[in-house]
Write a protein that holds these residues in place. Sequence first.
Motif, PDB file in Angstrom:
ATOM      1  N   GLN A  11      68.919  34.080 -27.942  1.00  0.00           N
ATOM      2  CA  GLN A  11      70.133  33.554 -27.265  1.00  0.00           C
ATOM      3  C   GLN A  11      70.317  32.445 -26.449  1.00  0.00           C
ATOM      4  OE1 GLN A  11      68.635  36.599 -26.627  1.00  0.00           O
ATOM      5  NE2 GLN A  11      69.924  38.167 -27.212  1.00  0.00           N
ATOM      6  N   GLN A  20      72.322  28.877 -27.551  1.00  0.00           N
ATOM      7  CA  GLN A  20      72.896  28.249 -26.585  1.00  0.00           C
ATOM      8  C   GLN A  20      72.485  26.405 -26.487  1.00  0.00           C
ATOM      9  OE1 GLN A  20      72.060  30.603 -23.203  1.00  0.00           O
ATOM     10  NE2 GLN A  20      74.563  31.507 -22.882  1.00  0.00           N
ATOM     11  N   GLN A  80      74.127  24.895 -29.366  1.00  0.00           N
ATOM     12  CA  GLN A  80      75.652  24.947 -29.095  1.00  0.00           C
ATOM     13  C   GLN A  80      75.909  23.627 -28.378  1.00  0.00           C
ATOM     14  OE1 GLN A  80      78.320  28.198 -26.955  1.00  0.00           O
ATOM     15  NE2 GLN A  80      77.352  26.726 -25.396  1.00  0.00           N
ATOM     16  N   VAL A  90      71.654  25.436 -19.656  1.00  0.00           N
ATOM     17  CA  VAL A  90      71.202  26.873 -20.298  1.00  0.00           C
ATOM     18  C   VAL A  90      69.919  27.110 -19.526  1.00  0.00           C
ATOM     19  CG1 VAL A  90      70.092  28.004 -21.921  1.00  0.00           C
ATOM     20  CG2 VAL A  90      71.598  26.040 -22.742  1.00  0.00           C
TER      21      VAL A  90
END
Length: 424
Positions: A90, A94, A97, A153
């Motif tokens: 995850q 991110q 992203q 993050v």
Amino acid sequence: MAAGTLYTYPENWRAFKAQIAAQYSGARLKVASSPPAFTFGQTNRTPAFLNNFPLGKVPAYQGDDGFCLFESNAIAHYLSNEALRGATPQAAAQVLQWVSFADSEIIPPASAWVFPTLGIMQFNKQATEQAKEDIKKVLGLLNQHLNTRTFLVGERVSLADITVACSMVWLYKQVLEPSFRQPYPNVTRWFVTCVNQPQFKAVLGEVKLCEKMAQFDAKKFAEMQPKKEAPAKKEKAAKEAAKPQEKKEKKKEEKKPDPEEEMDDCDAVLAAEPKAKDPFAHLPKSSFVMDEFKRKYSNEDTLTVALPHFWDNFDREGYSIWYCVYKYPEELTLTFKSCNLITGMFQRLDKLRKNAFASVILFGTNNDSSISGIWVFRGQDLAFTGHFWEGEIDREMQCPGPLWAIPGKIKCWNRFQSMLDAQP
């Protein structure tokens, strides 16, 4: 642990990402950015360099083990450790992203706004104003995201922070003056936190936030443009007169292009094409200077400056105004694709730039839109008649009066006399 050489030029913000990542991960990175190790524009054009990096672009990374990488994000990722890349699937997603976000949402408007202030690019008022609005959206999104977070993050610096911060370095150094950045305190707090980390400072040095928004400097821009080399000195007249045949042969040899400047296949084809007849050559000289109006339109306010200039100087005998509509609105889907259609049309009509001006707009939303526009053409006839450029199909009459179908799926061209009649 990775070890190798990063080829770049000085102050390349794209290279900063890899250098900062190496500072965090402990990768052994040598930076080649100045002679004799690396000369931008020379070293990256050599056969040896192009063999490893076919595009000839920098930054480029070559490991001590011979492993090669180009593209700054890939290099930064390779030189990072697990903590920077994201310890979980995850977190890794991110990080990716935000890396993508920097490339697609920050860099384009930042370049359009900042590059003219550095003398790298010509100033365009509309592009700059649009870039400012785009940057406001970016800052607003980041400000909201960072409202309850220290970093993008997780709880420590990641490759997401490194990439986004590096993409914003020149914004903060050149144009984000206090009044502009005031509505986004979370972003500025995060940026200052990042650039003051020891690993950032080792690469960036002291980053000073700008106090006054930098503006376009025409003189600086002119200085940045490549200068033509002065022609070589001629030999003495007496020597040339003594050896006329030798002189003639030498001149022929001098005209041969360097191997690096030989035309590629595309240039050769274009050069071999016969010169087309100028379709506007028969028209008398007009008092309306199209280039002057375009400069007003690009660099000054449209409603208060450009349009009054247009109507004050427009030559009704030398130019005409037309209205066009896209023929198949049912084919228009996503708005960004429709905008690409408009851009593509303008690119294919580049030969008209000295004799035409247009404003073509997409109206509506995704899967419910239309395209129409206003054009100003040299002369009283529609420019698209017959075979204006080789390869285009014949136009056919669509409806009574001066309404014509043209390639590119444009429905019709309507002489817009009413605009002229409304002016004094």
